[in-house]
Design a protein around this motif. Structure first.
Motif, PDB file in Angstrom:
ATOM      1  N   UNK A  65      -2.288 -49.520  48.135  1.00  0.00           N
ATOM      2  CA  UNK A  65      -2.481 -49.969  46.757  1.00  0.00           C
ATOM      3  C   UNK A  65      -3.966 -50.044  46.427  1.00  0.00           C
ATOM      4  N   UNK A  66      -4.708 -50.548  47.385  1.00  0.00           N
ATOM      5  CA  UNK A  66      -6.152 -50.667  47.220  1.00  0.00           C
ATOM      6  C   UNK A  66      -6.769 -49.315  46.902  1.00  0.00           C
ATOM      7  N   UNK A  67      -6.332 -48.343  47.656  1.00  0.00           N
ATOM      8  CA  UNK A  67      -6.853 -46.995  47.459  1.00  0.00           C
ATOM      9  C   UNK A  67      -6.417 -46.438  46.116  1.00  0.00           C
ATOM     10  N   UNK A  68      -5.158 -46.711  45.792  1.00  0.00           N
ATOM     11  CA  UNK A  68      -4.608 -46.230  44.522  1.00  0.00           C
ATOM     12  C   UNK A  68      -5.392 -46.807  43.336  1.00  0.00           C
ATOM     13  N   UNK A  69      -5.669 -48.092  43.404  1.00  0.00           N
ATOM     14  CA  UNK A  69      -6.408 -48.745  42.329  1.00  0.00           C
ATOM     15  C   UNK A  69      -7.780 -48.101  42.158  1.00  0.00           C
ATOM     16  N   UNK A  70      -8.455 -47.918  43.270  1.00  0.00           N
ATOM     17  CA  UNK A  70      -9.771 -47.299  43.201  1.00  0.00           C
ATOM     18  C   UNK A  70      -9.702 -45.879  42.647  1.00  0.00           C
ATOM     19  N   UNK A  71      -8.623 -45.212  42.978  1.00  0.00           N
ATOM     20  CA  UNK A  71      -8.454 -43.848  42.497  1.00  0.00           C
ATOM     21  C   UNK A  71      -8.227 -43.854  40.978  1.00  0.00           C
ATOM     22  N   UNK A  72      -7.336 -44.737  40.534  1.00  0.00           N
ATOM     23  CA  UNK A  72      -7.075 -44.827  39.091  1.00  0.00           C
ATOM     24  C   UNK A  72      -8.365 -45.095  38.323  1.00  0.00           C
ATOM     25  N   UNK A  73      -9.165 -45.988  38.873  1.00  0.00           N
ATOM     26  CA  UNK A  73     -10.427 -46.332  38.208  1.00  0.00           C
ATOM     27  C   UNK A  73     -11.358 -45.134  38.153  1.00  0.00           C
ATOM     28  N   UNK A  74     -11.481 -44.467  39.273  1.00  0.00           N
ATOM     29  CA  UNK A  74     -12.409 -43.337  39.361  1.00  0.00           C
ATOM     30  C   UNK A  74     -11.988 -42.193  38.446  1.00  0.00           C
ATOM     31  N   UNK A  75     -10.693 -42.025  38.310  1.00  0.00           N
ATOM     32  CA  UNK A  75     -10.196 -40.912  37.494  1.00  0.00           C
ATOM     33  C   UNK A  75     -10.578 -41.032  36.022  1.00  0.00           C
ATOM     34  N   UNK A  76     -10.757 -42.263  35.580  1.00  0.00           N
ATOM     35  CA  UNK A  76     -11.082 -42.453  34.158  1.00  0.00           C
ATOM     36  C   UNK A  76     -12.290 -41.629  33.751  1.00  0.00           C
ATOM     37  N   UNK A  77     -13.266 -41.603  34.616  1.00  0.00           N
ATOM     38  CA  UNK A  77     -14.469 -40.843  34.298  1.00  0.00           C
ATOM     39  C   UNK A  77     -14.175 -39.341  34.228  1.00  0.00           C
ATOM     40  N   UNK A  78     -13.369 -38.871  35.154  1.00  0.00           N
ATOM     41  CA  UNK A  78     -13.015 -37.448  35.127  1.00  0.00           C
ATOM     42  C   UNK A  78     -12.286 -37.108  33.834  1.00  0.00           C
ATOM     43  N   UNK A 127     -12.516 -38.614  30.908  1.00  0.00           N
ATOM     44  CA  UNK A 127     -13.445 -38.599  29.773  1.00  0.00           C
ATOM     45  C   UNK A 127     -14.305 -37.339  29.821  1.00  0.00           C
ATOM     46  N   UNK A 128     -14.700 -36.985  31.015  1.00  0.00           N
ATOM     47  CA  UNK A 128     -15.544 -35.796  31.153  1.00  0.00           C
ATOM     48  C   UNK A 128     -14.800 -34.513  30.828  1.00  0.00           C
ATOM     49  N   UNK A 129     -13.500 -34.555  30.881  1.00  0.00           N
ATOM     50  CA  UNK A 129     -12.702 -33.392  30.527  1.00  0.00           C
ATOM     51  C   UNK A 129     -12.383 -33.453  29.036  1.00  0.00           C
ATOM     52  N   UNK A 130     -13.395 -33.204  28.235  1.00  0.00           N
ATOM     53  CA  UNK A 130     -13.231 -33.141  26.782  1.00  0.00           C
ATOM     54  C   UNK A 130     -12.646 -34.435  26.206  1.00  0.00           C
ATOM     55  N   UNK A 131     -13.105 -35.547  26.742  1.00  0.00           N
ATOM     56  CA  UNK A 131     -12.806 -36.870  26.183  1.00  0.00           C
ATOM     57  C   UNK A 131     -11.316 -37.166  26.089  1.00  0.00           C
ATOM     58  N   UNK A 141      -5.415 -39.949  28.597  1.00  0.00           N
ATOM     59  CA  UNK A 141      -5.226 -40.096  30.037  1.00  0.00           C
ATOM     60  C   UNK A 141      -5.894 -41.362  30.567  1.00  0.00           C
ATOM     61  N   UNK A 142      -7.013 -41.701  29.987  1.00  0.00           N
ATOM     62  CA  UNK A 142      -7.676 -42.942  30.394  1.00  0.00           C
ATOM     63  C   UNK A 142      -6.737 -44.115  30.135  1.00  0.00           C
ATOM     64  N   UNK A 143      -6.153 -44.125  28.956  1.00  0.00           N
ATOM     65  CA  UNK A 143      -5.233 -45.204  28.596  1.00  0.00           C
ATOM     66  C   UNK A 143      -4.038 -45.222  29.552  1.00  0.00           C
ATOM     67  N   UNK A 144      -3.536 -44.047  29.868  1.00  0.00           N
ATOM     68  CA  UNK A 144      -2.396 -43.972  30.797  1.00  0.00           C
ATOM     69  C   UNK A 144      -2.759 -44.607  32.139  1.00  0.00           C
TER      70      UNK A 144
END
Length: 496
Positions: free
Chosen positions: A365-378, A380-384, A388-391
């Motif tokens: 779960x710890x890893x999953x949480x960190x992954x979810x957080x990190x993905x937000x930036x990706x 946004x960087x993919x044409x805003x 997906x960020x909200x998801x």
RNA sequence: GGUCGCGUGGCCGAGUGGCUAGGCACAGGUCUGCAAAACCUCCUACAGCGGUUCGAAUCCGCUCGCGACCUCCA
């Protein structure tokens, strides 16, 4: 860290964003025409580009955001008779264009504040830049790409198209345009149907008029953006945004004008948001299907089942990618309202959670949480991709609520993950997506009253006097205050 | 008519070759005095037809339906 990629309408593909001047971004967005009240469709570009502005700033860029006010043109106030414009009427009886324009500019600003859109750094008006526009027109005439006819000046599209990629932005072919352009008033003056006006001679009844080298008149629609963007952002700037419906002819014309005047194309990245539709049809004045923002906020439109908070509209818009159409319905808006409320409450719960001592009991779960957080930036960087960020934020809501409710162990995730969660929610929800609490700010006196009611209800429940306790709960609910019995026996409340 | 785009589960909507987003609604459960909230579970879709491929919602073709722009338009 990934790079920011933006979809460039000009090349029809996502491109890595690289500013002309490292560290700085020039952003120009076509603002409203303030001849009427803003409607829901107008909300989309300004919220979309508010995200662009916010995200670029988040990435560390110094952004100069310019958004114009189109306050010059052939304006009439709704409901007023055409004869209002006749100059023989007494001054105060006549329509005063500046009065009309001021009124709707103020209303526009009111709505933008409610949407929590950051003010542009410069908000130039067309009427305030007549001189710049005339200068630019003269330049274009000098270069031989415009001609004067009866006090009006037109841009010679055919000549321009010979040695420039006219139509590239909007996917037009000049030959097709020459064949299919419809007949409109005043077309006979032009050398070719495709030519567009840089300056229009003002007929006697036209109340907005300025002196120019070609006589009294007013600027053509497209020239203001070219003149003002180059004045404040330079002859070459990074991003130009606007609604898709402006691609042609407005933006195409801007490119042509600026290219001639400055010798090179004006913009690196063209960004266009898609339309808001209602019953599948674009919401627009000409379709007579608009819902004004003031109506939306108060619920005072026959089609609306309720009022919608500005943040609900904002969230609703962000739940869809900006290049997709977004269909209005009460159902969709109500779904967004509930969703936002739930997400925001999770965010508030998160702020109150105690971090554990550091070690994650549930490594997965710890890893999953960190992954979810990190993905937000990706995302946004993919044409805003705010959708997906909200998801992802929604993926984390059950973890947060679960920790509070006891379904997830408090030490399941590491202290780092807690910090990561907090930072991510704060950054994306508030800083980047610009969302705010919908709840009325609680004041101290109300809170004291609430504590009293909670106390009385608690005592009633202890006595098993459920009639009294339920009455308190139900009456408060009717008033829009929801009581929540927490697991630990405490009671919290939320105000709608 | 020309150009471009879209068609995803009850609704809204991500997603562009394999890992079957997310939200809302519905249903069941945990919790609760009862609720609400929260949590868990359930619901497995890509307009139709054909093709490419080991494999397609995702690529190609055709058909049907819808829309945008060509005029002011966010």
């Amino acid at each position: 860290m990934s790079d920011l990629f933006l979809y460039n309408s000009y090349t029809r593909q996502k491109e890595k964003f690289e500013p002309i001047t490292p560290g700085y971004v020039g952003l120009y967005v076509c603002g409203p025409t303030v001849s009427g009240e803003s409607h829901m469709g107008h909300a989309r570009p300004y919220i979309t580009f508010d995200i662009v502005n916010r995200y670029l700033q988040h990435l560390g860029y110094k952004v100069r955001y310019v958004r114009n006010i189109t306050d010059a043109g052939h304006f009439e106030e709704e409901g007023r008779e055409a004869e209002d414009k006749v100059a023989t009427k007494a001054k105060l009886e006549r329509l005063e264009p500046m009065e009309l324009v001021t009124k709707y500019t103020n209303m526009f600003h009111w709505a933008m504040r409610l949407f929590n859109c950051i003010d542009p750094n410069i908000e130039p008006t067309a009427t305030g830049h007549i001189i710049e526009q005339i200068d630019m027109i003269e330049k274009i005439i000098e270069k031989g790409y415009a001609y004067e006819k009866n006090g009006s000046v037109y841009f010679d599209v055919k000549k321009y198209a010979k040695d420039h990629p006219y139509g590239k932005l909007s996917g037009r072919v000049l030959e097709d345009l020459l064949e299919t352009t419809r007949d409109l008033d005043g077309q006979e003056e032009k050398n070719n149907k495709v030519d567009f006006a840089l300056w229009k001679n003002a007929p006697p009844e036209h109340i907005m008029r300025w002196n120019s080298p070609w006589g009294e008149g007013f600027p053509g629609w497209h020239i203001e953006c070219s003149a003002m963007s180059s004045k404040y952002l330079g002859e070459s700037f990074d991003i130009h945004g606007g609604g898709m419906d402006l691609q042609f002819p407005h933006h195409e014309s801007e490119i042509a004008q600026s290219t001639v005047a400055h010798g090179h194309p004006p913009v690196r990245y063209w960004m266009h948001n898609n339309m808001i539709t209602i019953n599948g049809k674009k919401m627009g004045k000409s379709y007579n299907n608009v819902i004004k923002l003031s109506e939306l906020f108060t619920g005072s439109h026959p089609i609306l089942e309720q009022a919608y908070h500005p943040m609900v509209i904002r969230f609703y818009i962000l739940q869809t990618h900006y290049r997709s159409t977004l269909d209005f319905s009460n159902e969709a808006l109500q779904a967004s309202e509930k969703a936002l409320r739930r997400l925001w409450e999770a965010y508030e719960v998160l702020q109150k959670l105690q971090s554990n001592n550091g070690v994650a009991k549930d490594a997965a779960l710890d890893e999953q949480v960190n992954k979810w957080c990190a993905e937000c930036e990706d995302f946004m960087n993919d044409d805003l991709n705010t959708a997906k960020v909200i998801a992802n934020l929604f993926e984390m809501a059950p973890v947060i609520n679960g920790i509070k409710g006891g379904q997830v162990a408090a030490n399941a995730i590491s202290a780092e993950a807690y910090d990561n969660l907090r930072t991510t929610f704060k950054t994306y929800l508030e800083d980047i997506m610009g969302l705010q609490p919908m709840q009325v700010q609680q004041n101290n006196k109300l809170d004291q009253v609430m504590q009293l009611l909670v106390e009385i209800r608690k005592e009633a429940r202890t006595r098993k006097d459920f009639a009294t306790s339920d009455q308190i709960r139900n009456k408060l609910a009717e008033a829009g205050i929801q009581l929540k019995d927490e697991k630990d026996g405490s009671v919290s409340y939320t105000i709608e």
